[in-house]
Design an enzyme around this catalytic site. Structure first.
Site: not given
Ligand code: NAD
Length: 503
Positions: A191, A266, A300, A398
């Site tokens: 997906k 991850e 990331c 983040e």
């Protein structure tokens, strides 16, 4: 006020959006209820893609197809050399279609086309690397258990794997997972993000053309709750390989725990680049700008915290600011663009919210800080924040946008404390001419990758993943195929039974 960015409309803007069907059991199908997801180019504003929108029924069909292909199909039973040949053919086909795939990723994600080309080229290399690992995958044997016993440890493919990917590197991230799962002999349901699914559908066609049998790779476009969640909880799925936010990663892990699936995660990062006075400051300044603004900071691995020694801070930051002013922001399809569009207006608002929060907590905007006016799409000026301290929101969370937070230190201990003072642990960078300094930082930072006098390089040979809340497990590297296997121990006994129990 900056002059508005001039964004040209490409040829795709004047034709109907490309339509993509789901790939289930080797067939291209619409969703049973006919639903469709739409994707506009964030850099231009026109409709690029329509994807058939999967739901629970399509997840069921895709998982059943992958399960059948695993239980009775040829893929897990082939010689590794045969699987490797197909993966190599897939790599060649990706290379042939590199320009088309790069353009789809640039149009759907807003990333610069030149960068997208580099990502697809990198993906080709990963597919080839995975093919090489398919042939070297092996178990162990123990002939040291006495004359009557031979122990053999097999590595068998784990089964059906659900692969869920984010929007920021659409083709590259699926290529960090799928070729290794396939090399091991697994089957998969994939997906992609609901915002950037097109290149993954192109990959599905390439795999069929390369000779991957029907049902081995199934691809579903859809929303996380409708498609991702049932892909995680389905009892026939043995492993979930997820890349995305730490928030959704935690939900995914909790859902996978129901049936004790293996998970590979991850997740997010809040990475620091630490710059010492004895570094090659010209190179470090360039890397600071690259780390902060590459992929519009939607990365990331973004070096979103610049941790610089107080003694050089003013001059170094002046150099960083001057370089930032030279970064070309604009049309993702322009070969010279370095920073493209933000993925969505909602995300842009979230990022500017972080800038506003930093200002209200005592930070100051040293450069940028606002949306750039443009005739189309949504763009944010690369932003540098000074006077950021360790516990400010912008230093811990983040941001996922082109926002570089600057913190200062006067001792290596403080630099390390700042670097480690976040819930994340994905990567870090250190810049110094001293091997002692570099080694102290490299050993002291709690992160999965540390770059020494370089930043954000990647090689298929090197494992990648996070400490702390940046993830679980590693991708790439020589054990990447093993990750998609189970170990089976077989004990061969010969001769008379020894150690009678009843007698
Ligand atoms: P996200 O977590 O919102 O979504 C990732 C994927 O999960 C998407 O396909 C989404 O549809 C799906 N999803 C959403 N809800 C789900 C649910 N309940 N169950 C299952 N799947 C669900 O992340 P994003 O916004 O697409 O991507 C950005 C994030 O990804 C950032 O945090 C970034 O750091 C992270 N990321 C990490 C790496 C890495 O290698 N560590 C690489 C790229 C991106």
């Amino acid at each position: 006020m900056n002059a508005p960015l001039r964004i040209s409309m490409p040829a795709e803007a004047s034709v109907a959006p490309k339509a993509y069907k789901l790939l289930i059991d080797g067939k291209h199908v619409d969703a049973r209820d006919g639903r469709v997801l739409e994707r506009k180019s964030p850099g231009h504003g026109f409709m690029v893609s329509h994807y058939a929108q999967a739901g629970a029924a399509e997840v069921e069909a895709a998982v059943q197809a992958a399960h059948r292909a695993f239980e009775t199909g040829p893929w897990p039973r082939m010689k590794a050399s045969e699987r490797a040949a197909i993966l190599l053919k897939a790599a060649d086909l990706i290379e042939i279609r590199l320009e088309d795939i790069a353009r789809l990723d640039a149009l759907e994600s807003g990333k610069p086309i030149a960068q997208a080309r580099g990502e697809i080229g990198g993906a080709v290399d990963i597919w080839r690397y995975a093919a090489s690992l398919a042939r070297t995958l092996h178990g162990e044997s123990y002939a040291n258990l006495g004359d009557a016993m031979l122990g053999v440890v097999l590595r068998e493919p784990i089964g059906v794997v659900s692969i869920i990917t984010p929007w920021n590197f659409p083709f590259l991230i699926v290529s960090q997972k799928l070729p290794f799962a396939l090399a091991a002999g697994c089957t998969a349901v994939v997906k992609p993000s609901e915002m950037t699914s097109a290149s993954t559908f192109v990959l599905g066609n390439i795999l069929l053309e390369a000779g991957v049998p029907a049902g081995v790779v199934n691809i579903l476009a859809g929303l996380g709750a409708d498609v991702g969640a049932p892909m995680v909880s389905h009892p026939l799925v043995e492993m979930v390989s997820f890349t995305g936010s730490t928030r959704v990663g935690k939900m995914t892990m909790a859902a996978a725990s129901n049936s004790l699936k293996k998970v590979s995660m991850e997740l997010g990062g809040k990475n620091g680049q630490i710059v010492f006075p004895d570094a090659d400051l010209e190179a470090a300044a360039d890397a600071a700008v690259f780390g902060g603004f590459f992929n519009a900071g939607e990365c990331c691995n973004a070096g979103s915290r610049l941790i610089v020694h107080e003694a050089i801070a003013d001059d170094f930051l002046a150099a960083v600011k001057a370089l930032t002013a030279r970064v070309t922001v604009g049309d993702p399809l322009d070969d010279l663009t370095k920073v493209g569009a933000m993925i969505s207006s909602d995300h842009l608002a979230k990022v500017t919210g972080y800038v506003a929060a930093a200002a209200s907590e005592g930070g100051s905007i040293y450069s940028g800080g606002a949306q750039l006016p443009s005739n189309a799409g949504q763009y944010l000026d690369p932003t540098i924040l000074r006077n950021v301290t360790e516990n400010m929101t912008v230093a811990r969370e983040e941001v996922f946008g082109p926002v570089l937070s600057v913190l200062t230190f006067e001792s290596i201990e403080k630099a390390l404390r700042i670097a480690n003072n976040t819930p994340y642990g994905l990567s870090a960078g250190v810049w110094s001419a001293s091997i002692d300094t570099c080694m102290s930082v490299a050993r002291g930072v709690r992160s999965g990758t540390v770059w020494v006098n370089t930043f954000m390089e990647g090689y298929p040979e090197l494992p990648f993943g996070g400490y702390k809340q940046s993830g679980l497990g590693r991708e790439l590297g020589k054990r990447a195929v093993e990750d998609y296997t189970e170990e089976k121990t077989i004990q061969f006994h010969r001769g008379q039974r020894t150690g009678w129990w009843v007698g």
